[in-house]
Enzyme design. Structure first.
Site, PDB file in Angstrom:
ATOM      1  N   ILE A 131       0.866  -1.175   0.000  1.00 27.15           N
ATOM      2  CA  ILE A 131       0.000   0.000   0.000  1.00 27.15           C
ATOM      3  C   ILE A 131       0.906   1.229   0.000  1.00 27.15           C
ATOM      4  O   ILE A 131       2.075   1.153   0.372  1.00 27.15           O
ATOM      5  CB  ILE A 131      -0.992   0.002   1.198  1.00 27.15           C
ATOM      6  CG1 ILE A 131      -0.267  -0.170   2.532  1.00 27.15           C
ATOM      7  CG2 ILE A 131      -2.043  -1.070   1.014  1.00 27.15           C
ATOM      8  CD1 ILE A 131      -1.191  -0.161   3.751  1.00 27.15           C
ATOM      9  N   ASP A 132       0.391   2.332  -0.439  1.00 28.84           N
ATOM     10  CA  ASP A 132       1.177   3.553  -0.573  1.00 28.84           C
ATOM     11  C   ASP A 132       1.705   4.043   0.774  1.00 28.84           C
ATOM     12  O   ASP A 132       1.138   3.757   1.832  1.00 28.84           O
ATOM     13  CB  ASP A 132       0.343   4.656  -1.216  1.00 28.84           C
ATOM     14  CG  ASP A 132       0.017   4.373  -2.671  1.00 28.84           C
ATOM     15  OD1 ASP A 132       0.773   3.615  -3.308  1.00 28.84           O
ATOM     16  OD2 ASP A 132      -0.978   4.919  -3.164  1.00 28.84           O
ATOM     17  N   LYS A 133       2.755   4.830   0.700  1.00 28.59           N
ATOM     18  CA  LYS A 133       3.397   5.396   1.880  1.00 28.59           C
ATOM     19  C   LYS A 133       2.396   6.118   2.779  1.00 28.59           C
ATOM     20  O   LYS A 133       2.428   5.954   3.996  1.00 28.59           O
ATOM     21  CB  LYS A 133       4.498   6.364   1.437  1.00 28.59           C
ATOM     22  CG  LYS A 133       5.145   7.129   2.560  1.00 28.59           C
ATOM     23  CD  LYS A 133       6.154   8.125   2.021  1.00 28.59           C
ATOM     24  CE  LYS A 133       6.724   8.975   3.143  1.00 28.59           C
ATOM     25  NZ  LYS A 133       7.662   9.977   2.648  1.00 28.59           N
ATOM     26  N   ASP A 134       1.513   6.890   2.205  1.00 28.35           N
ATOM     27  CA  ASP A 134       0.582   7.696   2.999  1.00 28.35           C
ATOM     28  C   ASP A 134      -0.709   6.972   3.355  1.00 28.35           C
ATOM     29  O   ASP A 134      -1.669   7.598   3.795  1.00 28.35           O
ATOM     30  CB  ASP A 134       0.280   9.004   2.283  1.00 28.35           C
ATOM     31  CG  ASP A 134       1.512   9.896   2.226  1.00 28.35           C
ATOM     32  OD1 ASP A 134       2.313   9.876   3.181  1.00 28.35           O
ATOM     33  OD2 ASP A 134       1.694  10.601   1.215  1.00 28.35           O
ATOM     34  N   THR A 135      -0.725   5.659   3.176  1.00 25.71           N
ATOM     35  CA  THR A 135      -1.893   4.848   3.514  1.00 25.71           C
ATOM     36  C   THR A 135      -1.533   3.917   4.660  1.00 25.71           C
ATOM     37  O   THR A 135      -0.474   3.301   4.666  1.00 25.71           O
ATOM     38  CB  THR A 135      -2.346   4.004   2.291  1.00 25.71           C
ATOM     39  OG1 THR A 135      -2.619   4.891   1.219  1.00 25.71           O
ATOM     40  CG2 THR A 135      -3.573   3.183   2.612  1.00 25.71           C
TER      41      THR A 135
END
Length: 153
Positions: A131-135
């Site tokens: 999952i993305d860094k900001d998730t």
């Protein structure tokens, strides 16, 4: 730290170093290879090479993969084959350009003492999905190749 010794075959002559590494080392993207070069982690004859170095063929290269690091992990479940970790917002899942050391993979390698599935190579061991860094959210991580294949299926 893992050190890989690579020998460039004659047919590699003329190719850019970063591109060649990304085709030779499973799990290492071109951007990761570029970052390794920028950080002086790719050498030939003791000399750091730039990402755009043109290979001559026959070079003996030394690629250093950064060490696992101890970072706090929120492990929700763990057994012999897999673990489920709650990844916090702001943490990168696997090493990539700009984020080589303080990633979830580095922390998992430290926690699991390097015993993770090797299916995705040295940069993404055990990672079935990301999952993305900001998730933030739960990630299932494979500790062996059988679990990785089953989870991917």
């Amino acid at each position: 730290m893992e050190v890989l010794e690579l020998t460039v075959p004659p047919e590699g002559a003329g190719e850019r170093l970063d591109k060649w590494i990304s085709t030779q080392v499973e799990g290492v993207s071109r951007s990761a290879a570029q970052k390794f070069c920028e950080e002086g982690l790719v050498e030939a004859a003791g000399k750091a090479l730039s990402k755009n170095y043109k290979l001559r063929g026959g070079e003996a290269l030394c690629l250093t993969i950064p060490d696992p690091v101890e970072l706090p992990l929120d492990i929700v479940y763990e057994d012999a084959s897999l673990l489920v970790v709650n990844k916090p917002k702001g943490m990168v899942v696997h090493p990539a350009y700009g984020n080589l050391n303080h990633t979830l993979v580095n922390a998992l390698l430290y926690h699991c003492k390097g015993q993770l599935s090797g299916i995705n190579g040295v940069i993404r061991p055990g990672i079935v999905h990301r999952i993305d860094k900001d998730t933030s959210g739960l990630l299932v991580v494979a500790k062996d190749d059988q679990a990785h294949s089953s989870l991917a299926a």
